[in-house]
Enzyme design. Structure first.
Site: not given
Ligand SMILES: CCCCCCCCCCCCC/C=C/[C@@H](O)[C@H](COP(=O)(O)O)NC(=O)CCCCCCCCCCCCCCC
Ligand SMILES: Nc1ncnc2c1ncn2[C@@H]1O[C@H](COP(=O)(O)OP(=O)(O)O)[C@@H](O)[C@H]1O
Ligand SMILES: [Ca+2]
Length: 556
Positions: A144, A179-180, A204, A246, A311
């Protein structure tokens, strides 16, 4: 094979006896040089014995030594440099453990006197490597280019492709165009028989695409109906490797211990296998999605939905949307029903951690395949009662999180559920009830510290095999009648209007699900865990690297 003496350039002037059996390549020092300091004799080098498991050898090659060149196919000495005594050499590239689960590819060069012996060593080591049938030879790679900081292509070309080629792993590479793309290609076009595995370079969300393509293809080929929530899914035949590129990369971090492309490439090359549970998500007998890490409604759903609009900020979008969502402090009303996993080893608060070769995963996987249990949802289960095996909890929630693995990532090194298992056939259902902002912050902060994030009276956690969530507005007719009597209809209508016009500041009634980083717009869902449905090129978290930063692969 046994040969002596050979010389290792890591330790010039040291002579080693090198041995190779099916399991280990070992080199033991034969002599040490003495040095006189202040009238005392000291060993200049520590005598040592070193070894590397054959399973962790990446490749072996003949090495050119400065003092000789090839002439008419024969090696000849060209000068009288010190290397003339050992003019032939071969180099073994192998896995070296650095700190914090990082793997490196390190080279050890052995010199010897006889060219034929040198060739024999190379050939014998190659033969040993060819016996390792778990190693992939041909891989299908999806990149990606837009994931994370948009470095996927560069990361693959600079850090991963050279290692694959050194290890003689051939690849077909597809840089996705939309995407997809990867999901649809895997579902319909890809000639899967040609490959020993699929690699995804991205986050992810990209991994999610790959598993959807592979799982859907496998079920279709085997005549399994994905729309039926009760169907037993057929495990996928191809292993999946993740090269992290990612934004969160929690699936890589939680299965390898670090987000590092070289480490992941080496786990792929040595042919590691790590089974993984997969949750299927349905709504009214329609299949929606699969999830292997986090299914999060409320807080994590809202963070994701908001961050998708940003993004362009790259991975920092999650921090921005995280703070915004935290301050907004929305809660959602509904009913969670779940089937507790009572017959398994382990519990979400037992302080154990899933590690390489995890006994809990092995035992629970075994129990499940023996039992072939059949659980059914009891539709009549009522508020806060146990009904059959199912439990029902109704309330106002800031977050409903199902963590099928720890969900550890650099933001939260122990994860959302630190004791969750990768392959035990369960998911940890975490319910965070409505509480003050300060209390919610206490809970969030504990994701980043050693403190127990579940040790708060507004948080509960259950290890479950299945669960369902119904938002309040979708509840049964009986609830609706009660609500109408209580004057709820006005509120409901008002909430719906507010959802469409968020500027009025009223709490919306729906969130969406964060499904491995992909938005699932449905609120009402039904989830079941499919034990060990897929396999990764990983080995889980290694308990303690035996020798960190040792400089040589392993000291025997
Ligand atoms: C105050 C500090 C709080 C820190 C809390 C950190 C919690 C992080 C937990 C992360 C769980 C991750 C689960 C995975 C999710 C991923 O599948 C998914 C997609 O990943 P990709 O972008 O690689 O495709 N990623 C996510 O959904 C990202 C979740 C990130 C959440 C960050 C939350 C930050 C919260 C900050 C609160 C701050 C309060 C401050 C008050 C003044
Ligand atoms: N060539 C592309 N152009 C745009 N979106 C894409 C492409 N290839 C994959 N994606 C989509 O990008 C999204 C985010 O991808 P990911 O690799 O998880 O990055 P991130 O961790 O930054 O979210 C996914 O939903 C995926 O389906
Ligand atoms: Ca699990």
């Amino acid at each position: 094979m046994e040969e002596k003496p050979l010389r290792n350039t890591e330790h010039l002037r040291r002579v080693f006896e090198v041995t190779l059996n099916r399991v280990l390549l070992t080199w033991k020092e034969l002599q040490t040089k003495k040095k006189r300091v202040s009238g005392k004799i000291h060993n200049t080098f520590k005598a040592g014995s070193y070894s590397v498991p054959v399973s962790e050898i990446v490749a072996v090659r003949e090495t050119e030594v400065d003092s000789r060149t090839k002439d008419d196919g024969r090696w000849q000495k060209m000068s009288q440099k010190p290397s003339e005594a050992y003019p032939y050499a071969f180099t073994v590239s192998c896995v070296e453990r650095a700190s914090r689960h990082r793997w490196r590819c390190s080279d050890v060069t052995f010199h010897c006197t006889d060219g034929l012996v040198c060739q024999q060593w190379v050939q014998t080591i190659r033969e040993q490597l060819s016996l390792l049938t778990c190693r992939p030879k041909h891989l299908l790679v999806y990149i990606n280019p837009y994931g994370g900081k948009q470095q996927g292509k560069r990361i693959y070309e600079e850090k991963v492709a050279p290692l694959f080629s050194r290890a003689s792993v051939s690849t077909d590479v597809i840089v996705t165009e939309h995407a997809n793309h990867a999901r649809e290609h895997l579902k319909t076009e890809a000639e899967l028989k040609k490959y020993d595995g699929v690699v995804c370079v991205g986050g992810d969300g990209m991994f999610s695409e790959v598993i959807h393509g592979l799982i859907t293809r496998t079920q279709r080929d085997c005549g399994v109906d994905q729309d039926s929530a009760e169907e037993r899914l057929v495990p996928c035949g191809l292993r999946i490797g993740i090269i992290p590129a990612g934004s969160t990369d929690c699936i890589c971090y939680a299965t390898v211990g670090i987000n590092d492309p070289v480490t992941s490439a080496l786990h792929i090359i040595v042919g590691d296998s790590q089974p993984l549970d997969v949750c299927s998500v349905h709504h009214n007998n329609t299949f929606l999605k699969y999830s292997v890490s986090l299914l999060g409604y409320g807080f994590y759903g809202d963070v994701l939905a908001d961050s998708e609009r940003k993004r362009w900020m790259g991975p920092a979008r999650y921090d921005f949307s995280g703070v915004k969502t935290f301050l907004t402090h929305n809660y959602y009303e509904g009913t969670v029903s779940f089937l507790p996993a009572t017959d398994v080893l382990g519990s979400p608060r037992d302080k154990t951690v899933c590690t390489t070769g995890c006994y809990v995963c092995q035992r629970n996987g075994q129990l499940l395949s023996e039992a072939n249990q059949d659980y059914r949802v009891d539709e009549d289960a009522s508020d806060s009662e146990c009904d059959g095996d199912w439990r029902v909890i109704r309330g106002k929630f800031l977050a409903i999180n199902a963590a099928s693995m720890s969900c550890a990532c650099p933001r939260s090194p122990k994860g959302l559920s630190p004791s969750a298992h990768l392959a035990d056939g369960t998911t940890d259902l975490i319910l965070v009830r409505k509480c003050s902002r300060i209390n919610f912050l206490r809970h969030l902060l504990r994701h980043t510290s050693k403190d127990d994030q579940f040790d708060l009276d507004f948080v509960e956690v259950h290890r479950v095999r299945k669960f369902r969530f119904t938002p309040r507005h979708c509840e049964s007719d009986a609830d609706l009648q009660l609500d109408l009597r209580e004057g709820g209809a006005g509120k409901r209508l008002f909430s719906q209007i507010c959802r469409d016009h968020p500027a009025c500041g009223c709490t919306p009634i729906y969130s969406s699900w964060n499904c491995d980083g992909e938005i699932l717009p449905h609120a009402a869902i039904q989830v079941g865990v499919h034990s060990q449905l897929i396999q990764l090129f990983a080995r889980g978290i290694e308990e303690k690297p035996v020798f960190e930063d040792a400089g040589v692969p392993c000291v025997a």
